[in-house]
Design a protein around this motif. Structure first.
Motif, mmCIF file in Angstrom:
data_model
loop_
_atom_site.group_PDB
_atom_site.id
_atom_site.type_symbol
_atom_site.label_atom_id
_atom_site.label_comp_id
_atom_site.label_asym_id
_atom_site.label_seq_id
_atom_site.Cartn_x
_atom_site.Cartn_y
_atom_site.Cartn_z
ATOM 1 N N LEU A 52 -39.492 95.290 -65.913
ATOM 2 C CA LEU A 52 -38.783 95.652 -67.136
ATOM 3 C C LEU A 52 -38.605 97.155 -67.240
ATOM 4 O O LEU A 52 -37.532 97.642 -67.631
ATOM 5 N N LEU A 53 -39.640 97.922 -66.902
ATOM 6 C CA LEU A 53 -39.549 99.382 -66.941
ATOM 7 C C LEU A 53 -38.472 99.881 -65.978
ATOM 8 O O LEU A 53 -37.689 100.777 -66.313
ATOM 9 N N ALA A 54 -38.418 99.283 -64.785
ATOM 10 C CA ALA A 54 -37.394 99.670 -63.804
ATOM 11 C C ALA A 54 -35.998 99.359 -64.337
ATOM 12 O O ALA A 54 -35.061 100.167 -64.176
ATOM 13 N N LEU A 55 -35.852 98.214 -64.988
ATOM 14 C CA LEU A 55 -34.558 97.843 -65.563
ATOM 15 C C LEU A 55 -34.144 98.814 -66.661
ATOM 16 O O LEU A 55 -32.968 99.198 -66.761
ATOM 17 N N ILE A 56 -35.107 99.216 -67.499
ATOM 18 C CA ILE A 56 -34.833 100.176 -68.572
ATOM 19 C C ILE A 56 -34.359 101.499 -67.992
ATOM 20 O O ILE A 56 -33.391 102.103 -68.476
ATOM 21 N N ILE A 57 -35.032 101.970 -66.936
ATOM 22 C CA ILE A 57 -34.668 103.251 -66.317
ATOM 23 C C ILE A 57 -33.280 103.170 -65.677
ATOM 24 O O ILE A 57 -32.453 104.076 -65.838
ATOM 25 N N VAL A 58 -33.022 102.077 -64.965
ATOM 26 C CA VAL A 58 -31.729 101.922 -64.297
ATOM 27 C C VAL A 58 -30.599 101.861 -65.320
ATOM 28 O O VAL A 58 -29.549 102.512 -65.157
ATOM 29 N N PHE A 59 -30.804 101.103 -66.401
ATOM 30 C CA PHE A 59 -29.769 100.991 -67.422
ATOM 31 C C PHE A 59 -29.573 102.326 -68.135
ATOM 32 O O PHE A 59 -28.451 102.699 -68.481
ATOM 33 N N GLY A 60 -30.671 103.070 -68.361
ATOM 34 C CA GLY A 60 -30.560 104.390 -68.967
ATOM 35 C C GLY A 60 -29.778 105.350 -68.078
ATOM 36 O O GLY A 60 -28.975 106.151 -68.565
ATOM 37 N N TRP A 61 -30.016 105.250 -66.757
ATOM 38 C CA TRP A 61 -29.256 106.091 -65.814
ATOM 39 C C TRP A 61 -27.772 105.743 -65.859
ATOM 40 O O TRP A 61 -26.910 106.623 -65.836
ATOM 41 N N ILE A 108 -48.461 92.308 -65.310
ATOM 42 C CA ILE A 108 -48.148 93.689 -64.908
ATOM 43 C C ILE A 108 -46.835 93.741 -64.136
ATOM 44 O O ILE A 108 -46.018 94.649 -64.306
ATOM 45 N N GLY A 109 -46.596 92.746 -63.272
ATOM 46 C CA GLY A 109 -45.355 92.716 -62.496
ATOM 47 C C GLY A 109 -44.128 92.644 -63.382
ATOM 48 O O GLY A 109 -43.128 93.343 -63.126
ATOM 49 N N TYR A 110 -44.201 91.820 -64.445
ATOM 50 C CA TYR A 110 -43.083 91.732 -65.378
ATOM 51 C C TYR A 110 -42.855 93.077 -66.072
ATOM 52 O O TYR A 110 -41.709 93.491 -66.286
#
Length: 222
Positions: free
Chosen positions: A30-39, A24-26
């Motif tokens: 990964l979700l946080a990285l996707i959001i940051v890169f999308g921003w 779950i931590g991974y």
């Protein structure tokens, strides 16, 4: 001898199952990285960020559905399941109805038929055979290969490398193929050959027939 076998079996049964690692931590990282890169992409161009989001959504759907055109044609003979094949038939049916509506509206308004009407010839047959052989060796089509690369399948990573190499070679020789083979092949538009009613409803009947055949194959008595 019998007692030793019984004791061995008891030890095997009593062996605790391997504990699955919590990932779950991974997933959150990964979700946080996707959001940051999308921003970040949104600061470059809104359209680029939108494409990033669409790609992520399609990738997730592709992975969860295990969607693969090669598997759709392979599974009925390998495992007896036609669920993917039926999904492909439904997708083709929906796309056909939508494109037919757009094309018929354009023709009715006196406009040119939208979309590409690609020539069909020996290049289509040879391309299909070569692609089919490659898909069997790789274990999946382009969508299936990309999906399994995301799952860290090493064989599909290798297949993706050669997929890119083959696509590059195909792009390099496409000019010659187009001038010497494609141009001389006929471009067939079914409504021009059969008329709109027969072309439209005929395709629907064929697809429904294929769906029924796939359904029968899935639930037949072996």
């Amino acid at each position: 001898m019998a007692q030793s076998e019984v004791s061995l079996k008891s030890r095997v049964k009593s062996k605790p199952a391997a504990k699955k690692k919590n990932q779950i931590g991974y997933g959150i990282a990964l979700l946080a990285l996707i959001i940051v890169f999308g921003w970040y992409l949104s600061t470059v161009a809104t359209s680029v960020a939108l494409r990033w989001m669409i790609g992520i959504v399609f990738g997730f759907i592709l992975q969860r559905s295990r969607f693969c055109f090669t598997a759709a044609m392979r599974d009925p003979f390998l495992t007896g399941s036609t669920s993917l094949l039926r999904a492909v038939i439904i997708a083709i049916l929906v796309a056909m109805i939508g494109f037919s509506a757009v094309q018929f509206a354009a023709v009715s308004a006196g406009e040119a038929v939208p979309g590409n009407i690609s020539p069909v010839g020996i290049h289509t047959l040879l391309g299909g055979i070569i692609f089919g052989i490659g898909a069997v060796i790789a274990g999946g089509c382009a969508s299936g290969t990309l999906m399994r690369v995301g799952e860290a399948y090493v064989m599909n990573m290798v297949a993706l490398v050669f997929f890119v190499i083959g696509s590059g070679f195909g792009a390099y020789i496409f000019g010659w193929v187009k001038d010497n083979i494609v141009r001389s092949s006929p471009a067939i538009f079914l409504p021009d050959v059969l008329g709109w009613p027969l072309a439209f409803f005929g395709q629907i009947l064929v697809l429904f027939g294929l769906y029924w055949l796939a359904f029968w194959w899935d639930y037949r008595e072996v």
